[in-house]
Design a protein around this motif. Structure first.
Motif, PDB file in Angstrom:
ATOM      1  N   ALA A  19       0.819  -1.211   0.000  1.00 16.66           N
ATOM      2  CA  ALA A  19       0.000   0.000   0.000  1.00 16.66           C
ATOM      3  C   ALA A  19       0.848   1.254   0.000  1.00 16.66           C
ATOM      4  O   ALA A  19       0.378   2.344  -0.308  1.00 16.66           O
ATOM      5  CB  ALA A  19      -0.933  -0.001   1.212  1.00 16.66           C
ATOM      6  N   LEU A  20       2.130   1.103   0.388  1.00 15.34           N
ATOM      7  CA  LEU A  20       3.031   2.259   0.382  1.00 15.34           C
ATOM      8  C   LEU A  20       3.325   2.740  -1.028  1.00 15.34           C
ATOM      9  O   LEU A  20       3.735   3.876  -1.232  1.00 15.34           O
ATOM     10  CB  LEU A  20       4.351   1.877   1.067  1.00 15.34           C
ATOM     11  N   TRP A  21       3.170   1.862  -2.014  1.00 10.74           N
ATOM     12  CA  TRP A  21       3.611   2.170  -3.366  1.00 10.74           C
ATOM     13  C   TRP A  21       2.439   2.155  -4.334  1.00 10.74           C
ATOM     14  O   TRP A  21       1.431   1.483  -4.136  1.00 10.74           O
ATOM     15  CB  TRP A  21       4.669   1.158  -3.825  1.00 10.74           C
ATOM     16  N   ALA A  22       2.624   2.854  -5.420  1.00  9.21           N
ATOM     17  CA  ALA A  22       1.618   2.893  -6.466  1.00  9.21           C
ATOM     18  C   ALA A  22       1.671   1.603  -7.273  1.00  9.21           C
ATOM     19  O   ALA A  22       2.525   0.741  -7.070  1.00  9.21           O
ATOM     20  CB  ALA A  22       1.867   4.100  -7.379  1.00  9.21           C
ATOM     21  N   GLN A 126      26.054   2.138 -13.010  1.00 10.50           N
ATOM     22  CA  GLN A 126      24.849   1.952 -12.227  1.00 10.50           C
ATOM     23  C   GLN A 126      24.036   3.232 -12.220  1.00 10.50           C
ATOM     24  O   GLN A 126      24.583   4.334 -12.341  1.00 10.50           O
ATOM     25  CB  GLN A 126      25.197   1.530 -10.792  1.00 10.50           C
ATOM     26  N   THR A 127      22.728   3.074 -12.082  1.00  7.75           N
ATOM     27  CA  THR A 127      21.848   4.236 -12.070  1.00  7.75           C
ATOM     28  C   THR A 127      20.539   3.894 -11.378  1.00  7.75           C
ATOM     29  O   THR A 127      20.145   2.727 -11.315  1.00  7.75           O
ATOM     30  CB  THR A 127      21.555   4.731 -13.502  1.00  7.75           C
ATOM     31  N   TRP A 128      19.874   4.913 -10.862  1.00  3.46           N
ATOM     32  CA  TRP A 128      18.522   4.756 -10.332  1.00  3.46           C
ATOM     33  C   TRP A 128      17.520   4.953 -11.465  1.00  3.46           C
ATOM     34  O   TRP A 128      17.731   5.766 -12.362  1.00  3.46           O
ATOM     35  CB  TRP A 128      18.246   5.782  -9.242  1.00  3.46           C
ATOM     36  N   LEU A 129      16.432   4.212 -11.398  1.00  2.00           N
ATOM     37  CA  LEU A 129      15.296   4.426 -12.301  1.00  2.00           C
ATOM     38  C   LEU A 129      14.051   4.593 -11.439  1.00  2.00           C
ATOM     39  O   LEU A 129      13.749   3.739 -10.596  1.00  2.00           O
ATOM     40  CB  LEU A 129      15.132   3.248 -13.260  1.00  2.00           C
ATOM     41  N   VAL A 130      13.351   5.692 -11.647  1.00  2.00           N
ATOM     42  CA  VAL A 130      12.181   6.048 -10.839  1.00  2.00           C
ATOM     43  C   VAL A 130      10.923   5.814 -11.672  1.00  2.00           C
ATOM     44  O   VAL A 130      10.891   6.159 -12.863  1.00  2.00           O
ATOM     45  CB  VAL A 130      12.274   7.524 -10.387  1.00  2.00           C
ATOM     46  N   PRO A 131       9.872   5.240 -11.090  1.00  2.00           N
ATOM     47  CA  PRO A 131       8.641   4.991 -11.851  1.00  2.00           C
ATOM     48  C   PRO A 131       8.124   6.244 -12.555  1.00  2.00           C
ATOM     49  O   PRO A 131       8.012   7.310 -11.941  1.00  2.00           O
ATOM     50  CB  PRO A 131       7.652   4.522 -10.777  1.00  2.00           C
ATOM     51  N   GLY A 132       7.844   6.084 -13.837  1.00  2.00           N
ATOM     52  CA  GLY A 132       7.295   7.196 -14.604  1.00  2.00           C
ATOM     53  C   GLY A 132       8.279   8.280 -14.956  1.00  2.00           C
ATOM     54  O   GLY A 132       7.903   9.319 -15.511  1.00  2.00           O
TER      55      GLY A 132
END
Length: 255
Positions: A19-22, A126-132
């Motif tokens: 529930a914390l996440w979309a 390396q890299t971060w990928l954020v939703p949307g």
């Protein structure tokens, strides 16, 4: 009453942490492989293999070859680049769509040029990928150092006689994207140091510099000997301006 509400919420989050996440969101990441001091690695040289992993678990999330052209020579190699100006429009790439519901830390591994195993380099970042929040446009550009060197002559494990001396040492050298070396060209073969280090029966025997020929990418020189033995050649190409280096090996037998 307010305290009871907080406790209920905390219990619900423990029972249902999702529930914390979309909901999972399709999010693109584009990866390109660029040869050091040259252009992009694409279909003409067999592409670069891109492997995208979850950095924490090591799970492979996407995998595939870069496809497309090496890109616009003028834009990549000759035009001064301003901030945010694209250099990769239309150039080879691999694009993956990951369904993620939270930021994920990725390890991006690139193997290139994929079809040339003796020259293949593994590079990663390396890299971060954020939703949307896609990584698009030029995308994530991973630099691939090296030069693709093929020893053409003497052929591997050739048996020959002393009466055939001098032997021709001949090599094909290109940039990792397949870009050609010519005498005086954009990638100037006359400025590249190409040398054969020759061993006889396991001991250092000769150092033979090769010269660029009229045929593009081709370097050659004669090698004379009056001794029989097993000859090993370690052939390197080196650009003193960039430190870019490639190597190939071979051996032949003189009776």
């Amino acid at each position: 009453m307010r305290r009871s509400g907080f406790i209920i919420v905390a219990l619900l989050l423990q029972l249902f942490p999702s529930a914390l996440w979309a909901e999972p969101t399709p999010t693109e990441i584009t990866v390109r492989a660029k040869a050091m001091d040259a252009k992009f690695i694409g279909s003409s040289i067999g592409g670069a293999m891109v492997i995208i992993r979850d950095a924490d678990s090591g799970e492979i999330l996407a995998k595939g070859l870069t496809q497309g052209s090496t890109g616009d020579t003028t834009r990549i190699m000759k035009t001064p680049r301003e901030r945010f100006q694209s250099i990769a429009d239309g150039a080879a790439h691999f694009t993956a769509t990951l369904n993620i519901s939270e930021p994920v830390f990725l390890t991006v591994e690139v193997l290139a040029p994929y079809i040339k195993k003796q020259a293949r380099v593994v590079a990663q970042t390396q890299t971060w990928l954020v939703p949307g929040r896609p990584i698009s446009g030029d995308g994530l550009i991973v630099e691939i150092p090296g030069m693709l060197v093929d020893l053409l002559s003497p052929q591997t494990h050739l048996y020959t006689g002393l009466d055939q001396s001098p032997f021709e040492i001949r090599a094909n050298v290109v940039m990792m994207c397949g870009c050609s070396l010519t005498d005086g060209g954009l990638w100037d073969g006359s400025k590249i140091e190409v040398v054969a280090l020759v061993k006889r029966d396991g001991k250092s025997f000769a150092r033979v510099p090769l010269e660029i020929q009229e045929t593009m990418n081709t370097f050659s020189a004669p090698f004379a000997t009056d001794l029989p033995g097993v000859y090993e050649i370690v052939l390197y190409a080196y650009d003193p301006k960039t430190g870019n280096t490639g190597v190939d090996r071979g051996s032949f037998i003189v009776r």
